[in-house]
Design a protein around this motif. Structure first.
Motif, short mmCIF file in Angstrom:
data_model
loop_
_atom_site.label_atom_id
_atom_site.label_comp_id
_atom_site.label_asym_id
_atom_site.label_seq_id
_atom_site.Cartn_x
_atom_site.Cartn_y
_atom_site.Cartn_z
N TYR A 146 0.81 -1.23 0.00
CA TYR A 146 0.00 0.00 0.00
C TYR A 146 0.84 1.28 0.00
CZ TYR A 146 -4.51 -2.29 1.12
OH TYR A 146 -5.65 -3.02 1.09
N SER A 188 0.44 8.54 -2.04
CA SER A 188 -0.15 9.30 -3.15
C SER A 188 -1.48 9.92 -2.75
CB SER A 188 -0.35 8.36 -4.35
OG SER A 188 -1.06 9.01 -5.37
N ASP A 228 -7.58 -3.24 6.93
CA ASP A 228 -7.51 -4.02 5.70
C ASP A 228 -6.85 -5.39 5.93
OD1 ASP A 228 -8.67 -1.84 4.52
OD2 ASP A 228 -7.50 -2.02 2.69
N ALA A 284 -2.90 13.35 -8.17
CA ALA A 284 -3.27 11.96 -7.89
C ALA A 284 -2.50 11.08 -8.85
CB ALA A 284 -4.77 11.75 -8.06
N MET A 285 -2.36 9.81 -8.48
CA MET A 285 -1.58 8.92 -9.34
C MET A 285 -2.25 7.54 -9.45
SD MET A 285 2.48 8.28 -9.41
CE MET A 285 3.23 6.95 -10.32
N PHE A 321 -1.32 3.68 -10.63
CA PHE A 321 -0.13 2.86 -10.82
C PHE A 321 -0.36 1.75 -11.86
CE2 PHE A 321 0.09 4.83 -6.73
CZ PHE A 321 1.41 5.23 -6.62
N VAL A 339 -3.51 -0.63 -6.98
CA VAL A 339 -3.47 -1.04 -5.57
C VAL A 339 -4.82 -0.70 -4.96
CG1 VAL A 339 -2.28 -0.76 -3.37
CG2 VAL A 339 -1.01 -0.54 -5.50
N LEU A 340 -5.65 -1.72 -4.82
CA LEU A 340 -6.99 -1.48 -4.29
C LEU A 340 -7.06 -1.92 -2.84
CD1 LEU A 340 -9.07 -2.71 -7.36
CD2 LEU A 340 -8.46 -0.37 -6.74
N LEU A 341 -7.76 -1.14 -2.04
CA LEU A 341 -7.92 -1.49 -0.63
C LEU A 341 -8.78 -2.74 -0.52
CD1 LEU A 341 -8.59 2.06 0.85
CD2 LEU A 341 -6.42 0.86 0.63
N ARG A 342 -8.57 -3.51 0.53
CA ARG A 342 -9.35 -4.74 0.70
C ARG A 342 -10.72 -4.40 1.27
NH1 ARG A 342 -4.22 -5.81 0.37
NH2 ARG A 342 -3.48 -7.87 -0.26
N ARG A 343 -11.47 -3.73 0.43
CA ARG A 343 -12.82 -3.30 0.78
C ARG A 343 -13.68 -3.47 -0.47
NH1 ARG A 343 -11.21 1.79 4.61
NH2 ARG A 343 -9.31 0.77 5.31
N PHE A 361 -13.39 5.71 0.89
CA PHE A 361 -12.16 5.98 1.65
C PHE A 361 -11.61 7.38 1.34
CE2 PHE A 361 -7.49 5.88 1.87
CZ PHE A 361 -7.33 5.61 3.21
N VAL A 362 -11.52 7.70 0.04
CA VAL A 362 -10.94 9.02 -0.29
C VAL A 362 -11.94 10.15 -0.05
CG1 VAL A 362 -9.21 8.22 -1.93
CG2 VAL A 362 -11.47 8.74 -2.75
N SER A 419 -16.33 -7.17 -3.62
CA SER A 419 -14.96 -6.92 -3.14
C SER A 419 -14.11 -6.37 -4.29
CB SER A 419 -14.36 -8.22 -2.62
OG SER A 419 -12.95 -8.07 -2.51
N ARG A 453 -11.10 -6.58 -4.73
CA ARG A 453 -10.05 -7.52 -5.11
C ARG A 453 -10.54 -8.57 -6.09
NH1 ARG A 453 -4.99 -6.21 -3.22
NH2 ARG A 453 -4.51 -8.42 -3.06
N ARG A 510 -11.02 6.35 -8.29
CA ARG A 510 -10.60 6.74 -6.93
C ARG A 510 -9.64 7.92 -6.98
NH1 ARG A 510 -7.54 2.22 -3.71
NH2 ARG A 510 -6.00 2.84 -5.23
N THR A 514 -10.48 12.32 -5.71
CA THR A 514 -9.75 13.27 -4.86
C THR A 514 -9.82 14.69 -5.45
OG1 THR A 514 -7.64 12.96 -6.01
CG2 THR A 514 -8.10 11.47 -4.18
#
Lengths: 237, 244
Positions: free
Chosen positions: A130, A136, A151, B84-85, B87, B91-95, B103-104, B135, B137, B151, B155
């Protein structure tokens, strides 16, 4: 052989008939170990997470020490807690020796390093994944701790269950600080030790069956959660 | 809310940044100005320093020397909050899918009602409404990258960096991502995107930065750099030659 069969039969009867003494011991064991795990989680999880995301001199040494503490010998922990709580010890005024609280303290000393070390592993792995994304999004290192803990929740529940497994099966420390006093500090493991020595195998066997049942249930839960965590791409291997 | 489409795009300037490791130079950019109107695409072979430059521009990596300016100001917390970036590997949150957006939005201090409305709009834009509770993921590669872009856009950035967001995607998923990028650009978000794909640069770029060996070998309007490259490295790369 016949005697052994009779003892097992008596043990099953004790369980099935809901023997009051037996279930009082089981409930006390669960109460002590669950509270110990709860307190250990409050101590171990933030500590483990802080070690995972924090960077400070001597961090590696602290991690090595923490991992070593996972294998603390219970009787040594019992002895140290006994010395702390005994009348002449620094915490003697609290008069906690031979109470369930003393047993909880001993189990907390044993379980906290396990939860902290496992939390450190899980959170560090997740933090690595993360790290750039959270930076970021403007999440500071400190603010990332609750995000990472949340998480990693599935793997952390597994860590808690591992801690509970250690606590509920523990005998050396709790017998020293608890004293194995009937109806006060007698838990499953200490009762098994005592009743076996007295030849009362039925009660010992009944408690043994329940203890194994709890261990199997906990391990089944750990296994199911580990599988789920793996599916989520998170294991503490 | 500010209407970014009516304002000039945030400008980025690189002043003599250098990064070296083990005696070698990983990045050496004496000067680079990104103040044009449209998406900037950074092209170049592996190890050219594209992703490193992007991370410097976003403040994820501090250069050994030199600095990055945004609208004439050094990169600080305020400037980074306007960026913002996305990748290469999302990279996703486990939600849940909606949870990732929540989240943001929560960090922006929006109340529950405002967050719900914004999440609904974003999910519609990304075609992920039906997967809101799923999910994150479990999403496919294309869906996961769409969510990562949503996401990032949630922002409210003035600048959006994308590091090869379509490198692992099939043409259909790539097309969807490119539409989202162009849409964001049309909304007034400065796009700075790294790619290997020359075709993608032709489809998206207003200006192209060509890199090799940690240096910018060419920067100019996309039509000029892609059709009449001046540098030998750019000519070779665009001709499909192997640059080692």
């Amino acid at each position: 052989m016949q005697d052994f069969a009779a003892e097992i039969s008596d043990a099953m009867l004790l369980i099935l008939q809901g023997d009051a003494e037996l279930w009082a011991i089981v409930l006390l064991s669960l109460r002590v170990s669950l509270l110990a795990v709860l307190v250990s989680a409050v101590i171990g999880m933030p500590l483990g997470a802080a070690l995972a995301v924090g960077r400070f001199p001597g961090r590696r040494a602290v991690i090595v020490l923490l991992n070593a503490l996972m294998g603390l010998p219970p009787v040594v922990v019992g002895l140290l807690v006994y010395l702390m709580l005994s009348r002449s010890g620094p915490l003697g005024v609290l008069e906690l020796l031979y109470t369930p609280t003393a047993m909880i303290i001993a189990q907390v000393v044993l379980v906290s390093p396990i939860i902290a070390a496992l939390t450190r592993q899980v959170v560090e792995m997740l933090a690595e994944e993360y790290s750039e994304q959270l930076r970021s999004l403007g999440v500071s290192r400190l603010a990332s701790v609750p995000v990472l803990l949340w998480d990693a929740r599935l793997a952390l529940i597994t860590a808690l269950l591992a801690g509970f497994g250690r606590a509920i099966a523990e005998v050396g420390a709790v017998i020293i600080v608890g004293g194995n006093i009937n109806h006060v500090t007698r838990v499953m493991t200490t009762t098994i030790a005592l009743e076996t020595s007295k030849g009362n195998l039925a009660l010992a066997l009944a408690l043994g069956v329940i203890l194994i049942g709890i261990a199997v249930a906990v391990n089944a839960l750990v296994s199911a959660l580990s599988l789920r965590a793996e599916q989520e791409g998170l294991t503490h291997a | 809310m500010r209407d970014l489409a009516l304002e000039p795009l945030a400008g980025l300037e690189v002043r003599d940044i250098r990064i070296g490791r083990n005696g070698g130079t990983l990045l050496n950019v004496p000067h680079l100005m990104l103040d044009g109107p449209g998406p900037t695409l950074i092209l170049g072979p592996n190890g050219a320093g594209k992703s490193l430059l992007l991370r410097c521009l976003h403040g994820l990596i501090a250069p050994d020397v030199g600095q990055v300016l945004q609208d004439g100001m050094p990169l600080g917390a305020r400037q980074k909050a306007q960026q913002a970036m996305v990748f290469q590997q999302p990279v996703l949150l486990r939600r849940s899918v909606a949870g990732n957006l929540d989240f943001v939005l929560r960090r922006q201090g929006l109340n529950r009602t405002a967050r719900r409305a914004r999440i609904e709009t974003l999910l519609q834009e990304g075609g992920l409404t039906a997967k809101a509770r799923q999910s994150a993921r479990s999403l496919s590669g294309g869906e996961a990258q769409r969510l990562a872009i949503l996401r990032a856009l949630a922002t409210g950035p003035e600048i959006l960096f994308l590091d090869e967001p379509t490198s692992a995607l099939d043409p259909a998923a790539t097309q969807t991502i490119e539409r989202m990028v162009l849409h964001a650009s049309a909304q007034g978000v400065r796009i700075v995107m790294v790619t290997h794909d020359i075709g993608q640069a032709r489809r998206l770029a207003a200006d192209v930065v060509m890199m090799q060996g940690g240096r910018v070998v060419e920067h100019g309007p996309a039509s000029e750099v892609l059709d009449t490259p001046r540098s030998q490295a750019a000519q070779l790369y665009l001709a499909g030659g192997l640059i080692i």
